[in-house]
Design an enzyme around this catalytic site. Sequence first.
Site, PDB file in Angstrom:
ATOM      1  CE  LYS A 181       5.948 -10.612 -12.932  1.00  0.00           C
ATOM      2  NZ  LYS A 181       5.199 -10.894 -11.708  1.00  0.00           N
ATOM      3  CB  THR A 182       8.171 -12.818  -7.858  1.00  0.00           C
ATOM      4  OG1 THR A 182       7.227 -12.887  -8.923  1.00  0.00           O
ATOM      5  CG2 THR A 182       7.471 -13.136  -6.548  1.00  0.00           C
ATOM      6  CG  ASP A 240       3.158  -8.909  -9.763  1.00  0.00           C
ATOM      7  OD1 ASP A 240       3.966  -8.460 -10.592  1.00  0.00           O
ATOM      8  OD2 ASP A 240       3.086 -10.117  -9.462  1.00  0.00           O
ATOM      9  CD  GLU A 241       2.117 -10.387 -14.147  1.00  0.00           C
ATOM     10  OE1 GLU A 241       2.325  -9.701 -15.166  1.00  0.00           O
ATOM     11  OE2 GLU A 241       2.649 -11.493 -13.954  1.00  0.00           O
ATOM     12  CD  GLN A 288       6.123 -11.279 -20.037  1.00  0.00           C
ATOM     13  OE1 GLN A 288       5.667 -12.400 -19.778  1.00  0.00           O
ATOM     14  NE2 GLN A 288       7.109 -10.749 -19.325  1.00  0.00           N
ATOM     15  NE  ARG A 315       6.304 -17.383 -21.214  1.00  0.00           N
ATOM     16  CZ  ARG A 315       6.594 -16.524 -20.249  1.00  0.00           C
ATOM     17  NH1 ARG A 315       6.427 -16.854 -18.988  1.00  0.00           N
ATOM     18  NH2 ARG A 315       7.089 -15.329 -20.527  1.00  0.00           N
TER      19      ARG A 315
END
Length: 731
Positions: free
Chosen positions: A32-33, A219-220, A250, A601
Amino acid sequence: MDYLKGLNDRQKEAVLHGEGPLLILAGAGSGKTRVLTHRIAYLIEERGIFPGNILAITFTNKAANEMKERVAHLLDDNVEDIWMGTFHSVCVRILRRDIDKIGYERSFSIYDRDDQITLMKECIKELNLNKDMFNERSLLNVISSLKDKMTPPDSYINQNYGDYYYRNVGELYALYEKKLKQNNALDFDDLIIKTIELFNKSPQVLDYYQKKFKYIFVDEFQDTNKSQYELVRLLSQWYKNLCVVGDDDQSIYGWRGADITNILNFEKDFPNTKIIKLEQNYRSTKNILEVANHVIKNNYDRKDKRLWTENEKGQKVVVEGLSDSDEEAYFVVNKIGELMKEGYKPSDFAVLYRTNAQSRSFEEAFIKNNIPYKIVGGLRFYDRKEIKDIIAYLKLIQNPVDDISLKRIINVPRRGIGNATLEKLEEYAREDGESIYSVLFNIDEIPGLSARAKNSLMKFMNMINKFIAMKEVMGVRDFIEEVIYGVGYIKELEEDGSLEARTRLDNIKEFLSVAVDFEMRNPDGSLEDFLANISLLSDIDKTEDVDNSVTLLTVHSAKGLEFPVVFLVGMEEGLFPISRALESESELEEERRLCYVAITRAEKLLYITYAKLRTIYGSTNYTLPSRFIKEIPQDLVTSSVNRKGTNSGQLIRVIDYSSRERSGLETGYKSSVDNSEIKVGSKVNHKKWGLGTVVQTKDRDQDMELVIAFDKVGLKRLLLSIAPIEIVKGE
C-alpha cells in the site's frame, strides 16, 4: 520515470485513478505504501499538480517520514511543499495561523500528560471533590475518549445528571476546558477538535484549505476515530479527491477510539467512490495466507476480499498444544535452536503474544539458554517500573537496612511522604550512622518533621514491621500476594483505570507467577532465595546483546512489521481471544482481526501454540484451545511433536534448578515416594500444603514432575525427587 514499473494491475489502477473519492482496500503485505507514494509522484510529475496542493495524512511521524523519503526519491527531492504529516502535526500548522479566530492567541501552549495531570488536580481541588474517588489519570482518559467522540461537557452532564459520580466527571470536564482556555493551552485531543471548531466557525478559513488541498490522502484509514473522520470530511468537500487507504481486517484499535464503520461505510458518505482491492500479498507463503483467510472470513462486519500470492506454497502451519506454559516457552526455545542450525539468525524470529505480561516465561527461557532477545513496545519484564517497585518492597522487608530500596518505595504508592521529609530522614540517619529504616524507631527525635509527616512515616514503618513478621510464617507466593495488595499498589492502579494502569496491573499479577514457579521448583525456599533467583535473572538480562536478537512483542505492537518466522503463543480461550471480549460480538470480531494481523506477520514459517495448563497472573488453570485455532482447516496445519508419547519426551527441557533444590537430596527433603507408587488420581499429603490429588505426571530428566491439586492452596507443580509428600493410603 515510469511510475507504473513493477506494479501489478490493481496497483496501477489505483495510481492512475482520475478524479473523485478513492477507497483502496489494501490487504496485509499488498504494497500500500508503494501505491500511495507512486500516486503522489504521478500526480505531481505527470498531471502537473503543484506539491502544495497535496495533503497526505499518516498516523505516525515515522510513517510520514518514510512516505516523504520515498516520494523524494521518485521526484528527485521535489517534496518540500507537500503537506505530509500526522493528523496532529497538520492541525498544529493550521491552528498556528488561524486559531485567533476562535478566541485563542497564536502562541498557544500544547499540554503534555504531566501538564494535564497538574491542571486536573487543580480542578478536583477547586470543586472540593474526593481525590481518592476522582483520580486525575482516569478522568483524563474519559475526557480524551469524549473528545474523540466530539462530546462536549454540557452534553455529557445532561446525559448523566442523575448519577453523582458521572455528573461530577462532566463538571470536572467543563472546568478543565475552562482552565485550558484561560491558560491559552490545548491538550493533544484539542488539536483536532479546535481545528474542526475553527472550520465550522470560520467559513473563510475552511474555504481556503478546501481549495488549497486538491488531493487528500489518508493512510491507515481503518484506525480513524470520529473527530479525525470529520476533519477529513470537511477538508475534502470542495474537490472530493479523497484517497483513503486501509484494511478493515486490520482494524485493531477500537479500544482507543478507532471506528471501523469509517472504512466500512465510506462509499455511503462519499457517493461515486471507486473501490480498488489490493489482494496480492508479497510477504507470506500460500499456506500462511490460506490460514489467515480462513480465520478472518468468520467476521461479519468486513469487506469481502481474499489474499493471494505468487510466493511458494511453503510449509504447513504448525499448531502445537503443550502441557503447560513453561513447556510452551521451551518449545519455542528448542524450535529456535533447531532453525538456527538450518541457517536462520536470531533477528529472523518473533514471539507474538496477546498481553505484555506473557513475555516473562519466554524471557526467562531465553536467558537460561543464552538466546539474545529484545522487547518491542515495552521494557523487559524485570525492568518494568512496577516490577522494580515490588522487588524493592521485598528487598526492604528481607533487609531493612537497604536504603536504596526504601527510598524507591517509601512514597509508592503515594502516602504523603515527600522529598523534603525524606531528606530530613537521610540527614539524621547519616549523622547517626544508621539506616533510614532504623531511625524511624526514634521518629520523635528527628527535628523538623510535621505531625502529618510523622503519622505517615509511622504507618509505613508499622506496615513494613508487619510484613517482616509475616514472611517468617508464610510461603513465598502467598507472602508476595499479601505484600502487593497490602502496600496499596493494586488499589491505586485499579482506581486509575487507564490502559497503562491495566497493563501494569497485569504485570504485577504476573509477578505472582514467578513466585508460583519458584515454589513449585523449591517448596521450602525462602524469600531470600527467591530474591537471589530474581537478581540472577535480571543481572543476566542486562548483559544481553540485542543487535541480533529474537523479538518479543504484543500483536498490537507487531502491526506493520514482518518476520521470516513467527511464534504466535498463548492461543487459548480467555487469553486470545481475551476474556473481556467473549460477551461482545464486536469485541470478539476485533480479537479475530488481531489474530489475522498476527498470522500475516509471518513470511515463511508460522508456529501457533497453546498450553493445556497455564500459570498466569499467579493462578494455574486448565485451558481450552482458542476458537481461532478451530477455524483453521486441518489440512493446512501439522504438529512438530510425536503424539504417541508425551510432548516433553520430544523437548530438550533445560530447567536450571537452584543449588538449594539439588542439595535437598542430601538434607532431608528427598521424597520417600517411589515413581512406581505415584499416578494420576493418587492422594498425597504435603508437609506444608496438606492434602492433595495428583492430576498430571510427566517424566522430567530422570525425575518425575507432578501437578497436584491441593485442597487449600490449589494447583502446584513439584519434582518428585525433592517433594516432601507422602502417599495417603486408601481405606
